[in-house]
Design an enzyme around this catalytic site. Structure first.
Site, PDB file in Angstrom:
ATOM      1  N   HIS A 158       0.799  -1.364  -0.186  1.00 17.66           N
ATOM      2  CA  HIS A 158      -0.173  -0.161   0.159  1.00 17.66           C
ATOM      3  C   HIS A 158       0.801   1.389  -0.071  1.00 17.66           C
ATOM      4  O   HIS A 158       0.920   1.873  -0.839  1.00 17.66           O
ATOM      5  CB  HIS A 158      -0.841  -0.051   1.347  1.00 17.66           C
ATOM      6  CG  HIS A 158      -1.730  -1.146   1.321  1.00 17.66           C
ATOM      7  ND1 HIS A 158      -3.184  -1.485   0.616  1.00 17.66           N
ATOM      8  CD2 HIS A 158      -1.670  -2.308   2.262  1.00 17.66           C
ATOM      9  CE1 HIS A 158      -3.580  -2.401   1.023  1.00 17.66           C
ATOM     10  NE2 HIS A 158      -2.792  -3.022   2.069  1.00 17.66           N
TER      11      HIS A 158
HETATM   12  O1  RIB Z   1      -5.274  -0.132   4.832  1.00 17.82           O
HETATM   13  C1  RIB Z   1      -3.896  -0.057   4.403  1.00 17.82           C
HETATM   14  C2  RIB Z   1      -3.035   0.971   5.296  1.00 17.82           C
HETATM   15  O2  RIB Z   1      -3.387   0.669   6.767  1.00 17.82           O
HETATM   16  C3  RIB Z   1      -1.667   1.043   5.180  1.00 17.82           C
HETATM   17  O3  RIB Z   1      -0.963   2.417   5.480  1.00 17.82           O
HETATM   18  C4  RIB Z   1      -1.108  -0.121   6.345  1.00 17.82           C
HETATM   19  O4  RIB Z   1       0.256   0.561   6.714  1.00 17.82           O
HETATM   20  C5  RIB Z   1      -2.003   0.457   7.320  1.00 17.82           C
HETATM   21  O5  RIB Z   1      -1.561   1.580   8.031  1.00 17.82           O
END
Ligand code: RIB
Ligand code: CA
Length: 312
Positions: free
Chosen positions: A242
Site C-alpha cells: 500500500h
Molecule cells: O489499509 C492499509 C493501510 O493501513 C496501510 O497504510 C497500512 O500500513 C495500514 O496503515
C-alpha cells in the site's frame, strides 16, 4: 530540484518500504522529517519503528517526531493481526539508537509549513490522518501553504479491509479524514482500488532477497510476514504494498492514473464509519476535492522499487 516532503506514518512493514523508497531517491525527494502517528500499532511503537527504519537506511540525520497517540475522538483501533505485535514483525531488529525529537510532530508540521515558502512542502500521510487534521485545526493558516497531500487511504470499488465498508487508515480516525478532505488542500489519494493492483509475487520478493544487501533482505522478510494476512484473506498470490505507492507516485507519476472527483467520509453511521464515498461516476453535484487514483503500472512500480531499494 528535489521535492520537500514530510512522511506521516504508522510503521507498519509497508510504511517501512515507503520510507526506504523515499530515502533512496534523493534526486526526486528531500525528506524534511518523519512524523509518527498511532495506527497499525500504538505510538510508542510507531515512533520507535520510524527510527529503526531511518537507521536501517543509514539516514539517522532525518528527524523523527512523535505525534498523536489516539484519534481525534474515537478510541484507537490497531492492526497487530496484520503487522504483528511490534508493527514490524518478520526479522529481528535491534532497538534504535538515533534520538526521537523532543518537538511534537504536529508542531513540526505547523512550523515547517509556516517557515518554508508557500507551496513547497508535500505531506505524505501513510496512516490515520490524526496528525494532519490536528495541525490544520490548530493552525488553519498552513492549509493554503501545502503543496500537495499524497495519502494512502480509502477505497471505493475495492470496498473495505478493516470493515466491509472502510479502509484502515480512514476507519481509525474518520473525523480527521473528514477534516482533511474538506480542508481545501490539494489531495491525491492512493486507495485500496489502486494498492490492490500493486501486489507482491514470489518473484518480486525474490528480487529483494537477491540484492544480497541487508536492506534488501529486511524488505523481503518484512514482505514475507506482511503478505501472509492478505494472501489468506483474499486467496491472492501476494499482498498489496500500500504505502510505497504514495512515494512511487511522487517519483514516477506516469505510472498512475485516476480521476479528480468528490470524496466524502462517513462519520456518523457505525455500519459504514470511515467509508470514503467517492463520486467516481460524477452522479452528484458535490465539488471535486481529490485526485482518486484507480490504476498503477504494477511492473513499473516494482521495477522502480527494486532499483531504488538496491541503492541502500
Ligand atoms: O489499509 C492499509 C493501510 O493501513 C496501510 O497504510 C497500512 O500500513 C495500514 O496503515
Ligand atoms: Ca501505514
Amino acid at each position: 530540484m528535489p521535492r520537500d516532503i514530510i512522511i506521516d506514518t504508522d510503521p507498519g512493514q509497508d510504511d517501512a518500504v515507503a520510507i526506504l523508497l523515499a530515502l533512496a531517491s534523493p534526486e526526486e525527494l528531500n525528506v524534511l522529517g518523519v512524523t509518527a502517528v498511532a495506527g497499525n500499532v500504538p505510538l510508542p511503537l510507531t515512533q520507535r519503528n520510524a527510527r529503526i527504519i531511518c537507521e536501517l537506511a543509514g539516514h539517522t540525520h532525518v528527524p523523527v517526531f512523535a505525534g498523536c497517540d489516539r484519534p481525534l475522538s474515537r478510541r484507537l483501533v490497531t492492526a497487530e493481526h496484520v503487522h504483528g505485535k511490534t508493527g514490524l514483525d518478520g526479522p529481528q531488529l535491534p532497538d534504535p539508537t538515533m534520538a526521537l525529537q523532543d518537538q511534537h510532530a504536529v508542531d513540526f508540521i505547523i512550523e515547517t509549513l509556516r517557515e518554508r515558502p508557500s507551496g513547497t512542502v508535500t505531506l505524505c500521510p501513510l496512516g490515520p490522518l490524526t496528525n494532519i487534521a490536528t495541525a490544520f485545526q490548530r493552525a488553519p493558516d498552513i492549509i493554503a501553504r501545502v503543496q500537495d497531500i499524497v495519502l494512502m487511504g480509502g477505497a471505493y470499488f475495492e470496498v473495505g479491509n478493516i470493515t466491509p465498508a472502510a479502509e484502515f487508515n480512514i476507519y481509525v480516525d474518520p473525523h480527521a479524514a473528514e477534516n482533511v478532505f474538506r480542508s481545501g488542500a490539494p489531495i491525491t489519494v492512493m486507495p485500496l482500488d489502486l494498492t490492490h493492483k500493486a501486489l507482491t509475487t514470489a518473484g518480486r520478493v525474490a528480487s529483494f532477497r537477491a540484492m544480497g544487501t541487508h536492506v534488501g533482505t529486511m524488505v523481503a522478510e518484512w514482505t514475507d510476514f506482511f503478505e501472509r494476512f492478505d494472501k489468506e484473506k483474499y486467496g491472492s498470490e501476494g499482498a498489496p504494498l500500500h504505502d510505497p505507492c504514495v512515494i512511487a507516485y511522487l517519483i514516477r507519476p506516469d505510472l498512475f492514473t485516476g480521476r479528480f472527483i468528490n470524496v466524502e467520509v462517513e462519520t456518523t453511521s457505525e455500519l459504514t464509519m470511515g467509508m470514503t464515498v467517492a463520486d467516481w461516476w460524477g452522479v452528484t453535484n458535490r465539488p471535486a476535492n481529490a485526485t482518486f487514483m484507480g490504476h498503477v503500472d504494477a511492473a513499473g512500480f516494482f521495477a522502480l522499487l527494486t532499483e531504488r531499494i538496491a541503492r541502500l
